[in-house]
Design an enzyme around this catalytic site. Structure first.
Site, PDB file in Angstrom:
ATOM      1  N   CYS A   8       0.863  -1.164   0.000  1.00  0.00           N
ATOM      2  CA  CYS A   8       0.000   0.000   0.000  1.00  0.00           C
ATOM      3  C   CYS A   8       0.910   1.228   0.000  1.00  0.00           C
ATOM      4  O   CYS A   8       2.132   1.085  -0.033  1.00  0.00           O
ATOM      5  CB  CYS A   8      -0.905  -0.027   1.226  1.00  0.00           C
ATOM      6  SG  CYS A   8      -2.378   0.985   1.031  1.00  0.00           S
ATOM      7  N   CYS A  80      -4.455  -0.684  -2.131  1.00  0.00           N
ATOM      8  CA  CYS A  80      -4.914   0.699  -2.256  1.00  0.00           C
ATOM      9  C   CYS A  80      -6.283   0.709  -2.924  1.00  0.00           C
ATOM     10  O   CYS A  80      -6.535  -0.074  -3.827  1.00  0.00           O
ATOM     11  CB  CYS A  80      -3.941   1.515  -3.094  1.00  0.00           C
ATOM     12  SG  CYS A  80      -2.301   1.614  -2.383  1.00  0.00           S
ATOM     13  N   CYS A  87      -0.757   3.551  -5.702  1.00  0.00           N
ATOM     14  CA  CYS A  87      -0.528   2.153  -5.367  1.00  0.00           C
ATOM     15  C   CYS A  87       0.808   1.730  -5.972  1.00  0.00           C
ATOM     16  O   CYS A  87       1.089   2.007  -7.132  1.00  0.00           O
ATOM     17  CB  CYS A  87      -1.655   1.295  -5.923  1.00  0.00           C
ATOM     18  SG  CYS A  87      -2.281   0.173  -4.704  1.00  0.00           S
TER      19      CYS A  87
END
Length: 141
Positions: A8, A80, A87
């Site tokens: 993430c 994400c 991302c």
């Protein structure tokens, strides 16, 4: 033993919760999480809502994705949510790259009482999707 890297942006909320949930589903999995811009700490409300379901991530800390480059992974999962987020793209030896996006609970503003339901909702979505992932990808091997 399957190796899974969860990515993430900040490695503060979603990737940490996903990491904890995957390890809870199967303790034999080799799970790690990281971000491209690691935060200074795991979000305290993330730790709190995970503890509510018996998963302790209080010893987790955000890590930079660079420490995992060059390693071999069975799965790299990005978590994400929104299309406007950064991302990370992982370059390395990866069996499968998957994107399973979730809303960022850290994006919600308000009092703890107002924000906690969003953290719980995202946690529950992660739990459901990671169980589906595990059942389809890992258990069926």
């Amino acid at each position: 033993m399957k190796r899974i890297l969860v990515l993430c942006t900040g490695n503060r909320c979603r990737s940490q919760m996903t990491h904890g949930i995957l390890k809870n589903i199967d303790s034999q999995l080799d799970v790690h999480s990281a971000g491209i811009k690691p935060a200074s700490e795991v979000h305290p409300l993330g730790i709190k809502v995970m503890a509510e379901i018996g998963i302790n991530i209080s010893k987790h800390y955000p890590k930079h994705v660079e420490q995992y480059l060059g390693q071999t992974w069975d799965y790299v999962i990005t978590v994400c949510g929104g299309a406007n987020e950064n991302c990370p793209i992982f370059i390395g030896k990866v069996g499968k790259r998957l994107h399973i996006g979730f809303d960022d609970p850290d994006a919600f503003k308000g009092t703890e009482e107002e924000i906690l339901p969003e953290f719980r909702r995202v946690r529950d979505e992660i739990k459901k999707k990671m169980q589906e992932f595990y059942d389809a990808e890992i258990q069926n091997l």
